[in-house]
Design an enzyme around this catalytic site. Structure first.
Site, PDB file in Angstrom:
ATOM      1  N   LYS A 128      26.116   8.649 -58.696  1.00 52.47           N
ATOM      2  CA  LYS A 128      26.635   7.302 -58.879  1.00 52.47           C
ATOM      3  C   LYS A 128      27.872   7.161 -59.574  1.00 52.47           C
ATOM      4  O   LYS A 128      28.345   8.138 -60.749  1.00 52.47           O
ATOM      5  CB  LYS A 128      25.612   6.414 -59.499  1.00 52.47           C
ATOM      6  CG  LYS A 128      25.746   4.727 -59.299  1.00 52.47           C
ATOM      7  CD  LYS A 128      25.219   4.395 -58.023  1.00 52.47           C
ATOM      8  CE  LYS A 128      24.698   2.908 -57.886  1.00 52.47           C
ATOM      9  NZ  LYS A 128      23.724   2.905 -56.892  1.00 52.47           N
TER      10      LYS A 128
HETATM   11  N1  GLU Z   1      24.983   1.582 -53.487  1.00 51.08           N
HETATM   12  C1  GLU Z   1      23.734   1.555 -52.786  1.00 51.08           C
HETATM   13  C2  GLU Z   1      22.430   2.085 -53.473  1.00 51.08           C
HETATM   14  O1  GLU Z   1      22.249   1.738 -54.707  1.00 51.08           O
HETATM   15  C3  GLU Z   1      24.017   2.583 -51.458  1.00 51.08           C
HETATM   16  C4  GLU Z   1      24.349   3.906 -51.689  1.00 51.08           C
HETATM   17  C5  GLU Z   1      25.065   4.813 -50.533  1.00 51.08           C
HETATM   18  O2  GLU Z   1      24.953   4.281 -49.461  1.00 51.08           O
HETATM   19  O3  GLU Z   1      25.375   5.795 -50.727  1.00 51.08           O
HETATM   20  O4  GLU Z   1      21.573   2.719 -53.004  1.00 51.08           O
END
Ligand code: GLU
Length: 442
Positions: A128
């Site tokens: 993240k």
């Molecule tokens: N931000 C989204 C999540 O928390 C999607 C992450 C992604 O598609 O890599 O799952």
């Protein structure tokens, strides 16, 4: 019973009474994530070395980078990319642009991505990132320079086979297009086509996937449908309250209403609105696009923020930020089920109280996996240059979401535990199996 949970990263200990003490315990989001992890690790008897690996992120990248603003001044921004684990596949997870983004938050969110991807059965690890910024305070031209300079600062820390960002709170397809364009330009002419998959959640024109925009909301609805099948409820008999009307909450509301649910109350950063006979979510989406929030919507009456939590509804869907369902709010909740569309919306002591009160929770790593599942489809499409139709994406999404739910239901019954513990248990067993087979280098 007193749970004694050691946070291996911070070295401190969180003590948590299994009976909520009547007021919320102060803990960081990463402590919550580590606590959830250790509880499931205890359940499945995860060996100590695996615990040590999975309770730390592998890499923590922090960058400070300057950007020129429209008035000619310079501002230095702080950005993060936390790579939690990549034993299953490349690091994967969103980029958040929000004033509250800090190292602790991003570490928690990165760990949740590892467990989310393992549970969904897709070949990705967890990561993240984000920038500490209120994106609403900047022009589009400024945001473009910020995103491009952040991408440059991350450099080879991201890549289509290494670490693949995506949208999250405060970011969107336009920003993913800028990341892709910056990265491809830095990769040299020969690699221009092959590195498109460095980021997912792009616009269709730039190599995005059909259905990616609505994927998280659609996955949340498939989760709810699976629960209906499990407990013998009719989807079209359910009344719902939703916190957040952005990409996730907005799509979920529209799709749930299309399938017959009554959306009774919705809240966001501008206010809370209710309509006992059901909000018109299509009109509400148009209102939000124009006004920037739900407040003042003509087809509803204004309500107090706390009414969102205490409303007389069957299902509550938190689709905003973390730590929203506190112990105090949990005491007032009348719903039967919480479907966590947001990451980390329920505090641990609220969860214990809700369990005692018979309120079920479909946990975030299970409920909101739809976004990263369709990100996986986008990445596959970029690799093969064969683009999928809407039906193919939708069928693939539904299959993976339901497979994950099936595995969680079986584990929940066999371990006699909560749905969150079962979701972690499934993910941890898959990760542990891989460590056992591969061993560690050298
Ligand atoms: N931000 C989204 C999540 O928390 C999607 C992450 C992604 O598609 O890599 O799952």
């Amino acid at each position: 019973m007193l749970l004694d949970v050691k946070d291996a990263v911070r070295g401190d200990t969180v003590k948590m009474d299994a009976k909520p003490a009547g007021k919320s315990v102060q803990r960081s989001l990463h402590q919550t994530a580590v606590e959830q992890f250790h509880r499931a690790a205890d359940l499945v008897g995860l060996p100590e070395p695996h615990r040590a690996i999975l309770s730390h992120p592998k890499n923590e990248v922090i960058v400070n980078f300057p950007v020129q603003l429209d008035d000619g001044s310079w501002e230095v921004f702080r950005g993060f990319r936390i790579q939690h684990n990549n034993i299953i596949g490349p690091y994967k997870g969103g980029l958040r642009f929000h004033p509250d983004v800090d190292l602790d938050e991003v570490k928690a969110l990165a760990a949740w991505m590892t467990f989310k991807c393992a549970l969904a059965g897709i070949p990705f690890g967890g990561a993240k990132g984000g920038v500490t910024i209120d994106p609403h305070g900047y022009s589009n031209a400024e945001l473009e320079r910020i995103v491009r300079r952040f991408t440059h600062a991350l450099g080879s820390n991201i890549g289509p086979e290494h670490d693949i960002p995506a949208p999250d709170v405060g970011t969107n397809a336009m920003m993913m297009d800028w990341i892709m364009d910056t990265y491809t330009n830095l990769s040299g002419p020969g690699a221009k086509q092959t590195v498109k998959g460095v980021v997912t959640g792009k616009s269709l024109a730039c190599g995005g996937s059909l259905g990616r925009d609505s994927a998280t909301g659609q996955g949340v609805l498939y989760s709810l449908r699976h629960w209906c099948g499990e407990v013998g409820e009719r989807l079209d008999s359910l009344s719902i309250g939703i916190q957040g009307f952005g990409n996730v909450g907005g799509h979920f509301a529209r799709l749930a209403q299309r399938d017959g649910c009554t959306i009774r109350i919705v809240g966001d950063h501008t206010g809370t609105i209710r309509n006992e006979t059901g909000l018109d979510t299509v009109e509400l989406a148009a209102w939000v696009a124009d006004q920037g929030g739900v407040a003042g919507f003509p087809g509803a009456t204004a309500a107090d923020t706390e009414e969102l939590f205490s409303a007389d509804i069957d299902i509550f869907v938190p689709a905003a930020l973390e730590n929203q369902i506190t112990l105090e709010r949990a005491e007032t909740m009348k719903c039967r089920l919480i479907v966590e569309a947001a990451n980390g919306p329920t505090t641990p002591e609220a969860e214990i109280l809700l369990g005692q009160r018979g309120v079920e929770i479909i946990p975030d790593i299970l409920a909101n996996g739809g976004g990263v599942i369709v990100s996986y489809f986008e990445w596959l499409q970029n690799k093969s240059s064969r683009y999928w139709g809407e039906d193919e994406v939708d069928k693939g999404l539904r299959t993976l979401v339901w497979d994950a739910h099936d595995a969680v239901v079986v584990t929940k019954r066999s371990l006699n535990c909560t749905r969150r513990e079962a979701a972690y248990a499934v993910a941890l067993e898959r990760l542990a199996d891989l460590y056992d087979r591969r061993g560690i280098f050298p």
